[in-house]
Design an enzyme around this catalytic site. Sequence first.
Site, PDB file in Angstrom:
ATOM      1  N   HIS A   1      49.653  40.602  29.886  1.00 33.15           N
ATOM      2  CA  HIS A   1      50.345  39.917  30.970  1.00 33.15           C
ATOM      3  C   HIS A   1      51.155  38.747  30.442  1.00 33.15           C
ATOM      4  O   HIS A   1      50.896  38.209  29.373  1.00 33.15           O
ATOM      5  CB  HIS A   1      49.345  39.409  32.008  1.00 33.15           C
ATOM      6  CG  HIS A   1      48.444  40.470  32.545  1.00 33.15           C
ATOM      7  ND1 HIS A   1      48.929  41.625  33.102  1.00 33.15           N
ATOM      8  CD2 HIS A   1      47.101  40.560  32.602  1.00 33.15           C
ATOM      9  CE1 HIS A   1      47.909  42.388  33.483  1.00 33.15           C
ATOM     10  NE2 HIS A   1      46.787  41.768  33.189  1.00 33.15           N
TER      11      HIS A   1
ATOM     12  N   ASP B   1      45.484  43.420  42.015  1.00 32.63           N
ATOM     13  CA  ASP B   1      45.903  42.582  40.888  1.00 32.63           C
ATOM     14  C   ASP B   1      45.979  43.363  39.569  1.00 32.63           C
ATOM     15  O   ASP B   1      45.216  44.312  39.350  1.00 32.63           O
ATOM     16  CB  ASP B   1      44.936  41.403  40.708  1.00 32.63           C
ATOM     17  CG  ASP B   1      45.100  40.356  41.794  1.00 32.63           C
ATOM     18  OD1 ASP B   1      46.150  40.378  42.471  1.00 32.63           O
ATOM     19  OD2 ASP B   1      44.204  39.522  41.968  1.00 32.63           O
TER      20      ASP B   1
ATOM     21  N   GLU C   1      39.602  43.462  37.124  1.00 36.22           N
ATOM     22  CA  GLU C   1      38.991  43.427  38.449  1.00 36.22           C
ATOM     23  C   GLU C   1      39.887  44.104  39.483  1.00 36.22           C
ATOM     24  O   GLU C   1      39.406  44.786  40.387  1.00 36.22           O
ATOM     25  CB  GLU C   1      38.709  41.975  38.847  1.00 36.22           C
ATOM     26  CG  GLU C   1      37.641  41.291  38.002  1.00 36.22           C
ATOM     27  CD  GLU C   1      36.301  42.014  38.034  1.00 36.22           C
ATOM     28  OE1 GLU C   1      35.816  42.327  39.132  1.00 36.22           O
ATOM     29  OE2 GLU C   1      35.746  42.270  36.953  1.00 36.22           O
TER      30      GLU C   1
ATOM     31  N   TYR D   1      51.083  35.925  37.934  1.00 32.08           N
ATOM     32  CA  TYR D   1      49.636  36.144  38.000  1.00 32.08           C
ATOM     33  C   TYR D   1      48.878  35.142  37.137  1.00 32.08           C
ATOM     34  O   TYR D   1      49.266  34.870  36.000  1.00 32.08           O
ATOM     35  CB  TYR D   1      49.303  37.572  37.572  1.00 32.08           C
ATOM     36  CG  TYR D   1      47.888  37.961  37.875  1.00 32.08           C
ATOM     37  CD1 TYR D   1      47.393  37.867  39.172  1.00 32.08           C
ATOM     38  CD2 TYR D   1      47.042  38.411  36.875  1.00 32.08           C
ATOM     39  CE1 TYR D   1      46.095  38.211  39.455  1.00 32.08           C
ATOM     40  CE2 TYR D   1      45.735  38.767  37.155  1.00 32.08           C
ATOM     41  CZ  TYR D   1      45.265  38.667  38.447  1.00 32.08           C
ATOM     42  OH  TYR D   1      43.967  38.999  38.729  1.00 32.08           O
TER      43      TYR D   1
ATOM     44  N   ASP E   1      44.803  43.318  36.617  1.00 30.03           N
ATOM     45  CA  ASP E   1      43.795  43.042  35.594  1.00 30.03           C
ATOM     46  C   ASP E   1      42.606  43.964  35.808  1.00 30.03           C
ATOM     47  O   ASP E   1      42.641  44.865  36.649  1.00 30.03           O
ATOM     48  CB  ASP E   1      43.368  41.568  35.616  1.00 30.03           C
ATOM     49  CG  ASP E   1      42.702  41.165  36.931  1.00 30.03           C
ATOM     50  OD1 ASP E   1      42.578  42.014  37.839  1.00 30.03           O
ATOM     51  OD2 ASP E   1      42.307  39.992  37.061  1.00 30.03           O
TER      52      ASP E   1
ATOM     53  N   ARG F   1      45.586  35.063  36.078  1.00 30.86           N
ATOM     54  CA  ARG F   1      44.485  35.431  35.175  1.00 30.86           C
ATOM     55  C   ARG F   1      45.076  36.145  33.969  1.00 30.86           C
ATOM     56  O   ARG F   1      45.314  37.351  34.002  1.00 30.86           O
ATOM     57  CB  ARG F   1      43.455  36.313  35.892  1.00 30.86           C
ATOM     58  CG  ARG F   1      42.666  35.558  36.951  1.00 30.86           C
ATOM     59  CD  ARG F   1      41.547  36.392  37.543  1.00 30.86           C
ATOM     60  NE  ARG F   1      40.785  35.624  38.505  1.00 30.86           N
ATOM     61  CZ  ARG F   1      41.060  35.541  39.809  1.00 30.86           C
ATOM     62  NH1 ARG F   1      42.094  36.203  40.285  1.00 30.86           N
ATOM     63  NH2 ARG F   1      40.324  34.822  40.618  1.00 30.86           N
TER      64      ARG F   1
ATOM     65  N   GLU G   1      44.397  42.808  47.866  1.00 22.33           N
ATOM     66  CA  GLU G   1      43.098  42.138  48.007  1.00 22.33           C
ATOM     67  C   GLU G   1      43.006  41.196  49.212  1.00 22.33           C
ATOM     68  O   GLU G   1      41.990  41.128  49.882  1.00 22.33           O
ATOM     69  CB  GLU G   1      42.754  41.312  46.756  1.00 22.33           C
ATOM     70  CG  GLU G   1      42.589  42.130  45.502  1.00 22.33           C
ATOM     71  CD  GLU G   1      43.876  42.176  44.729  1.00 22.33           C
ATOM     72  OE1 GLU G   1      44.954  42.110  45.351  1.00 22.33           O
ATOM     73  OE2 GLU G   1      43.823  42.278  43.494  1.00 22.33           O
TER      74      GLU G   1
END
Length: 856
Positions: free
Chosen positions: A340, A80, A84, A293, A82, A295, A7
Amino acid sequence: MQLVIVESPAKAKTIEKYLGKDFKVLASYGHVRDLPPKDGSVRPDEDFAMDWELYRDKQKRFKEISDAAKDADRLVLATDPDREGEAISWHVQELLKKRKNLPTMVDRVTFNAITKSAVTEAMKSPRELDQPLIDAYLARRALDYLFGFTLSPVLWRKLPGAKSAGRVQSVALRLIVDREREIEAFKADEYWSVLAKLQHDGTAFDARLVRYKGEKLDKLSLGNEGAAMEAKAAVEGGRFTVEGIETKPLKRNPAPPFTTSTMQQEAARKLGFSASHTMRLAQSLYEAGAITYMRTDGVQMDMSAIMAARDAIAERFSDDYRPEKPRFYSSKAKNAQEAHEAIRPTNFSRDKAGTGDEAKLYSLIFKRAMASQMAAAQLERTTVTLRDATGQHELRATGQVIKFPGFFAVYQEGFDDKEDDEDGLLPAMKEGDVPAKTAVEANQHFTQPPPRFSEASLVKRLEELGIGRPSTYASTIQTLRDRDYVRMEKSRFHAEESGRLLTAFLERFFPTYVAYEFTASMEEELDVVSDGREEYKELLAKFWKDFKPKTDEVMEKLPSEVTEVLDEYLSDYLFPPREDGKDPRFCPLCEQEGREGGKLNLRGGRFGAFIACQNYPECKYTRRFAQPGADGADPAEDGLMGTHPETGAEIHRKSGRFGPYVEMEHEEKKKRASIPKDLDDFDLEWAVKLLDLPRIVGAHPETGKEIEAAIGRYGPYLRHDGKYAKLQSTRDVFDTGMNAAVTMLAEAANRKGGGRGKAEPIKTLGEHPTSGGEIKVMPGRYGPYVTDGNVNATIPKDVKPEDIEAAQAIELIDARAAKGPAKKKRKKAPAKKKAPAKKKASSAKKKAPAAKSETS
């Protein structure tokens, strides 16, 4: 060659160090495309087909990715881990497929930390894209689009002054408004307490009266001064003897490592950080490889991390601080998805990382994670009971002693609302002792209303209710502030009247969609989709089946009908009882001038709702309502604030033509700085920071030239080598670290195309339905405007150009086009017609602000 997509540039730079020469790592700069902000981007009648559009400012960036993919043997999507991140990878793959540049081998890899071992191990274990997770993303994106772009036009036409409504945003606002109502409805009760000041063996302590005249006292037993003074006299006249001593051992276990929401809560309590600021700092720490991470709602750590934490504990403390067995945690949060790890340091031998606020947040994360594997704290609570000779009156003293600190040696969890302090030490006493009485106090108290939400307590409540997802709380809260639906005072949320009016409208006409249970159940259904147990289009169909007819029903109502319903619904709030007992709706002007029948009602106007007399036009009485900031706190008094800690110069607060500012003598000149509106806790420390600007962030890693952070005419910004990047808030000027600064400057350069030629659009909104021209939001010398290539229309000053959507842009352009003759006259006599043209353009202020779809 193997192409790796991540990203951000910072993440790309870190990963590139860990991979060999056969890999090329490029950054997508977040999402590369989205639903165009116009009608028809999601089409329910076509099985919820969706149109996607490459961001204009990402076209150059994606061409670089596309060209590199053309020559690559393998594409590695390493965004990432997740929803998104999965969506970004999916968008990149779909775009490359569309351009026929997709390599034959495509792999998806994820890692929870950006360390060499995590990255290299992930490359050895690729997988395919997670389709159920992508479906959950599509469902959320479509839901938020349909909610925002269907409901917001209803608001513009039926609720003057309303700006937008979002699926999660509206429910979060309702929480704040409901708390405001609780506070207003609260009736304080008076009560008294009697406290004896005692002393024994040279140690002073307090004992509270808990039994009086043989009856146990509860909180409200002594309800007035007379009863309290009578009880005080009884204590003063009695001789109190120790009748019993009870000692209880207590054990407190550590809290689990941070999740996204608990990190936001603790950072707000202990460091004063907003949720959005905390997430920016955590993002930088993650991309630098310092933490895992950020989130996540998982509370467990990887076994190797647990063992590393235990080793670090043994190294820093004695073996007593490390329990025999590792600790394991499970989440109690509603809808928790524990795929996670919790947020933790990637290396427990590293107790410092980053600078400034990054370092503060890292320290918090490090201590919380280490404490989670430490021994319990051992405490001892002592309760001493004292009675007088009659046995009718009883005092009680409590104290707490830490016998073994355990995890307290590293970390203690914060709380929003503290209980009574019972940590005081008590002297050693035995039954039969008679402590000396030094004084007796009777203290008046009043019951307190529930406290307003802080960011920490609001995030906690949203999580408890299962509303939204922790990763979206920061943006949800920021949207409420940006829309002026709420304001912050002393770090607590206060509902603005515009927020109350919007909540009342939604409660009255769309009760289902602001119900806590409905929003939470929708989150559960989205989780079912992400697990692959439900088709996302079935979820969308169920939602749309009820939602669309409801919006159509409300759209058919006349604005006056809506106002009449809200007038009744808000009657108690708008027209509270008068002290003289008269009808609170009586018009004061009609009453003063002797007119009959003058009663006040809620009305709707071009600039929002207001209160007016029903005798209009004979009576011109009006009262403002739903004006953002109308009920804000009074401005602080001007005067001397203090002195600069380094120069000793006096700093004065003053009010000027353009608002409040601070001033001090600086090198025989006066240095001034405006006080930004977003500093709700402005004090001398903030004044010093503002006057010391610009702040040097550091030397750019590529050019070696300094990066400055400052506040200018158009708000906070970063500057490097003659190039600028906008910052979101005043706090960012002082909090932005090097990683974030480099990323934002790169993104700004990417958006502007790196040139000084023709201005780049702020955003594009698709084709105009009549002219066929492309609608653009453009920066202008005299302010931002919208254009379809033929007609330019000024954007109202109270609307951010970034928030303009297609529907409003079309209205502005069409309204301006209708004034065509005026435009011709202005061309013939520009000097004379310049002012009228500006006046006519400003009429666009009468239009309602645009909707903003919310991703949550």
